[in-house]
Scaffold this motif. Structure first.
Motif, PDB file in Angstrom:
ATOM      1  N   GLY A   1       1.179  -1.268  -0.105  1.00 12.63           N
ATOM      2  CA  GLY A   1      -0.023  -0.200  -0.339  1.00 12.63           C
ATOM      3  C   GLY A   1       1.085   0.902   0.281  1.00 12.63           C
ATOM      4  O   GLY A   1       2.096   1.643   0.115  1.00 12.63           O
ATOM      5  N   ALA A   2       0.275   2.569   0.235  1.00 10.00           N
ATOM      6  CA  ALA A   2       0.994   3.425  -0.333  1.00 10.00           C
ATOM      7  C   ALA A   2       1.765   4.307   1.253  1.00 10.00           C
ATOM      8  O   ALA A   2       0.553   3.597   1.993  1.00 10.00           O
ATOM      9  N   GLY A   3       2.504   4.257   1.307  1.00  8.14           N
ATOM     10  CA  GLY A   3       3.240   4.251   2.625  1.00  8.14           C
ATOM     11  C   GLY A   3       3.351   5.989   2.627  1.00  8.14           C
ATOM     12  O   GLY A   3       2.105   6.717   2.205  1.00  8.14           O
ATOM     13  N   VAL A   4       4.184   6.873   3.494  1.00  8.29           N
ATOM     14  CA  VAL A   4       4.134   8.411   4.098  1.00  8.29           C
ATOM     15  C   VAL A   4       4.248   9.180   2.408  1.00  8.29           C
ATOM     16  O   VAL A   4       5.298   8.491   2.264  1.00  8.29           O
ATOM     17  N   SER A   5       3.646   9.852   2.048  1.00 13.61           N
ATOM     18  CA  SER A   5       4.012  11.178   1.750  1.00 13.61           C
ATOM     19  C   SER A   5       4.574  12.561   2.104  1.00 13.61           C
ATOM     20  O   SER A   5       4.147  13.111   2.660  1.00 13.61           O
ATOM     21  N   GLN A   6       5.284  13.204   1.381  1.00 14.85           N
ATOM     22  CA  GLN A   6       5.937  14.459   2.044  1.00 14.85           C
ATOM     23  C   GLN A   6       6.287  15.105   0.506  1.00 14.85           C
ATOM     24  O   GLN A   6       7.027  15.126  -0.487  1.00 14.85           O
ATOM     25  N   SER A   7       5.864  16.733   0.643  1.00 14.50           N
ATOM     26  CA  SER A   7       6.078  17.294  -0.480  1.00 14.50           C
ATOM     27  C   SER A   7       6.229  19.199  -0.046  1.00 14.50           C
ATOM     28  O   SER A   7       6.197  18.907   1.397  1.00 14.50           O
ATOM     29  N   PRO A   8       6.981  19.641  -0.652  1.00  7.23           N
ATOM     30  CA  PRO A   8       7.682  18.968  -1.514  1.00  7.23           C
ATOM     31  C   PRO A   8       8.555  17.689  -1.003  1.00  7.23           C
ATOM     32  O   PRO A   8       9.286  17.802  -0.100  1.00  7.23           O
ATOM     33  N   SER A   9       9.884  17.661  -2.529  1.00  6.07           N
ATOM     34  CA  SER A   9      11.315  17.191  -2.157  1.00  6.07           C
ATOM     35  C   SER A   9      12.152  17.500  -1.569  1.00  6.07           C
ATOM     36  O   SER A   9      12.930  17.527  -0.815  1.00  6.07           O
ATOM     37  N   ASN A  10      12.665  18.679  -2.577  1.00  3.01           N
ATOM     38  CA  ASN A  10      14.193  19.869  -2.249  1.00  3.01           C
ATOM     39  C   ASN A  10      12.456  21.143  -2.224  1.00  3.01           C
ATOM     40  O   ASN A  10      12.124  21.233  -2.584  1.00  3.01           O
ATOM     41  N   LYS A  11      13.512  22.246  -1.328  1.00  3.74           N
ATOM     42  CA  LYS A  11      12.931  23.140  -0.796  1.00  3.74           C
ATOM     43  C   LYS A  11      13.924  23.904  -0.754  1.00  3.74           C
ATOM     44  O   LYS A  11      15.226  23.994  -0.038  1.00  3.74           O
ATOM     45  N   VAL A  12      14.567  24.928  -1.803  1.00  6.73           N
ATOM     46  CA  VAL A  12      15.159  26.106  -1.412  1.00  6.73           C
ATOM     47  C   VAL A  12      15.020  27.390  -1.211  1.00  6.73           C
ATOM     48  O   VAL A  12      14.257  27.977  -1.741  1.00  6.73           O
ATOM     49  N   THR A  13      15.228  28.332  -0.290  1.00  2.10           N
ATOM     50  CA  THR A  13      14.753  29.517   0.397  1.00  2.10           C
ATOM     51  C   THR A  13      15.324  30.292   0.435  1.00  2.10           C
ATOM     52  O   THR A  13      16.841  30.104   1.392  1.00  2.10           O
ATOM     53  N   GLU A  14      15.086  31.346   0.776  1.00  2.00           N
ATOM     54  CA  GLU A  14      16.068  32.740   1.355  1.00  2.00           C
ATOM     55  C   GLU A  14      16.024  32.555   2.937  1.00  2.00           C
ATOM     56  O   GLU A  14      14.030  32.878   2.974  1.00  2.00           O
ATOM     57  N   LYS A  15      16.267  33.364   2.961  1.00  2.00           N
ATOM     58  CA  LYS A  15      16.434  33.891   5.116  1.00  2.00           C
ATOM     59  C   LYS A  15      15.387  34.554   4.928  1.00  2.00           C
ATOM     60  O   LYS A  15      15.211  35.880   4.048  1.00  2.00           O
ATOM     61  N   GLY A  16      14.282  34.582   5.981  1.00  2.00           N
ATOM     62  CA  GLY A  16      13.278  35.170   6.540  1.00  2.00           C
ATOM     63  C   GLY A  16      12.217  34.812   5.642  1.00  2.00           C
ATOM     64  O   GLY A  16      11.196  36.307   6.193  1.00  2.00           O
ATOM     65  N   LYS A  17      12.408  34.440   4.929  1.00  2.00           N
ATOM     66  CA  LYS A  17      10.818  34.213   4.012  1.00  2.00           C
ATOM     67  C   LYS A  17      10.346  32.417   5.139  1.00  2.00           C
ATOM     68  O   LYS A  17      10.636  31.725   5.410  1.00  2.00           O
ATOM     69  N   ASP A  18       9.032  32.465   4.864  1.00  2.00           N
ATOM     70  CA  ASP A  18       7.971  31.276   5.379  1.00  2.00           C
ATOM     71  C   ASP A  18       7.948  30.280   4.296  1.00  2.00           C
ATOM     72  O   ASP A  18       7.825  30.273   3.052  1.00  2.00           O
ATOM     73  N   VAL A  19       7.590  29.213   5.355  1.00  2.00           N
ATOM     74  CA  VAL A  19       7.821  27.705   4.449  1.00  2.00           C
ATOM     75  C   VAL A  19       6.792  26.588   4.734  1.00  2.00           C
ATOM     76  O   VAL A  19       6.970  27.017   6.220  1.00  2.00           O
ATOM     77  N   GLU A  20       6.025  26.294   4.088  1.00  2.00           N
ATOM     78  CA  GLU A  20       4.937  25.083   3.792  1.00  2.00           C
ATOM     79  C   GLU A  20       5.397  24.037   4.090  1.00  2.00           C
ATOM     80  O   GLU A  20       6.088  24.091   2.482  1.00  2.00           O
ATOM     81  N   LEU A  21       5.877  22.594   4.778  1.00  2.00           N
ATOM     82  CA  LEU A  21       5.970  21.545   4.566  1.00  2.00           C
ATOM     83  C   LEU A  21       5.009  20.358   4.316  1.00  2.00           C
ATOM     84  O   LEU A  21       4.316  20.386   5.205  1.00  2.00           O
ATOM     85  N   ARG A  22       4.854  19.567   3.556  1.00  2.00           N
ATOM     86  CA  ARG A  22       3.278  18.903   3.947  1.00  2.00           C
ATOM     87  C   ARG A  22       3.243  17.372   3.760  1.00  2.00           C
ATOM     88  O   ARG A  22       4.606  17.067   3.430  1.00  2.00           O
ATOM     89  N   CYS A  23       2.853  16.468   4.999  1.00  2.00           N
ATOM     90  CA  CYS A  23       2.743  15.139   4.412  1.00  2.00           C
ATOM     91  C   CYS A  23       0.763  14.604   4.668  1.00  2.00           C
ATOM     92  O   CYS A  23       0.546  14.892   5.164  1.00  2.00           O
ATOM     93  N   ASP A  24       1.143  13.613   3.724  1.00  5.41           N
ATOM     94  CA  ASP A  24       0.175  12.759   4.176  1.00  5.41           C
ATOM     95  C   ASP A  24       0.640  11.286   5.128  1.00  5.41           C
ATOM     96  O   ASP A  24       1.653  10.846   4.112  1.00  5.41           O
ATOM     97  N   PRO A  25      -0.190  10.877   5.317  1.00  5.37           N
ATOM     98  CA  PRO A  25      -0.138  10.029   6.354  1.00  5.37           C
ATOM     99  C   PRO A  25      -0.635   8.838   5.470  1.00  5.37           C
ATOM    100  O   PRO A  25      -0.695   8.714   4.952  1.00  5.37           O
ATOM    101  N   ILE A  26       0.222   7.369   5.893  1.00  2.00           N
ATOM    102  CA  ILE A  26      -0.550   5.936   5.615  1.00  2.00           C
ATOM    103  C   ILE A  26      -2.071   6.495   5.864  1.00  2.00           C
ATOM    104  O   ILE A  26      -2.140   7.076   7.293  1.00  2.00           O
ATOM    105  N   SER A  27      -2.703   5.728   5.344  1.00  3.83           N
ATOM    106  CA  SER A  27      -4.429   5.577   5.442  1.00  3.83           C
ATOM    107  C   SER A  27      -4.374   5.226   6.260  1.00  3.83           C
ATOM    108  O   SER A  27      -4.189   3.811   6.466  1.00  3.83           O
ATOM    109  N   GLY A  28      -5.309   5.283   7.192  1.00  2.00           N
ATOM    110  CA  GLY A  28      -5.721   4.996   9.123  1.00  2.00           C
ATOM    111  C   GLY A  28      -5.047   4.765   9.696  1.00  2.00           C
ATOM    112  O   GLY A  28      -5.636   4.977  11.194  1.00  2.00           O
TER     113      GLY A  28
END
Lengths: 114, 110
Positions: A1-28
């Protein structure tokens, strides 16, 4: 079955900016965890969610870090005003619940703050 | 405070050369000790959970054992594909998160 997925895989940002990281857990899976892995520090716990209970935020390093979990499934980790020391791999894990301890990890998001 | 120390930090083996990785821990009541394998650029992959002293678990060339103070991951006749970082973690009775050791980077040469 599908495992835990995360996005993005890579993120480059500049100091002072905000970032959002996403996680989709295993169903159930009702428990969801965020960890940070950086060179020289190993894997560090950040925050955990279990069902509708209040999250355990004891591992968050500063108030620039926050996380939410909507509908008991997807979670977003937000880092405000990023600093260079926030550069790390952010890993999400999920488990069936507190009584079943095995945590299954996603592939991680590699964050680089310039 | 829970602590996990893994040794050695790095281990080079020839293919077929058996060895053991060590995980020493202090925890306020052990709920479970976990072994994970991590390949470069990937998340940790679950291997074993051990709950009480004397317990052993095996999977292919790997065997994990547990005492009251440490755990060993024995690798028998390793192959190059066993090369990875092996992580040990503990979960206390009172607490929801895992405390990880620094890992052992295993390199198996053909």
């Amino acid at each position: 079955g599908a495992g835990v997925s995360q996005s993005p895989s890579n993120k480059v940002t500049e100091k002072g900016k905000d970032v959002e990281l996403r996680c989709d857990p295993i169903s159930g899976h009702t428990a969801l965890y965020w960890y940070r892995q950086s060179l020289g520090q190993g894997l560090e716990f950040l925050i955990y969610f279990q069902g509708n209970s209040a999250p355990d935020k004891s591992g968050l390093p500063s108030d620039r870090f926050s996380a939410e979990r909507t509908g008991g499934s997807v979670s977003t980790l937000t880092i405000q005003r990023t600093q260079q020391e926030d550069s790390a791999v952010y890993l999400c894990a999920s488990s069936l619940g507190l009584a079943v301890e095995t945590q299954y990890f996603g592939p991680g998001t590699r964050l680089l703050v310039l | 405070e829970d602590q996990v120390t893994q040794s050695p930090e790095a281990l080079r083996l020839q293919e077929g050369e058996s060895s053991s990785l060590n995980c020493s821990y202090t925890v306020s009541g052990l709920r479970g000790l976990f072994w994970y394998r991590q390949d470069p650029g990937k998340g940790p992959e679950f291997l074993f959970t051990l709950y009480s002293a004397g317990e052993e678990k095996e999977k292919e060339r790997l065997k994990a054992t547990l005492t009251k103070k440490e755990s060993f991951l024995h690798i028998t006749a390793p192959k190059p594909e066993d090369s990875a970082t092996y992580l040990c973690a503990v979960r206390p009775n009172a607490g929801n998160m895992l405390t990880f050791g620094g890992g052992t980077r295993l390199m198996v040469k053909p």
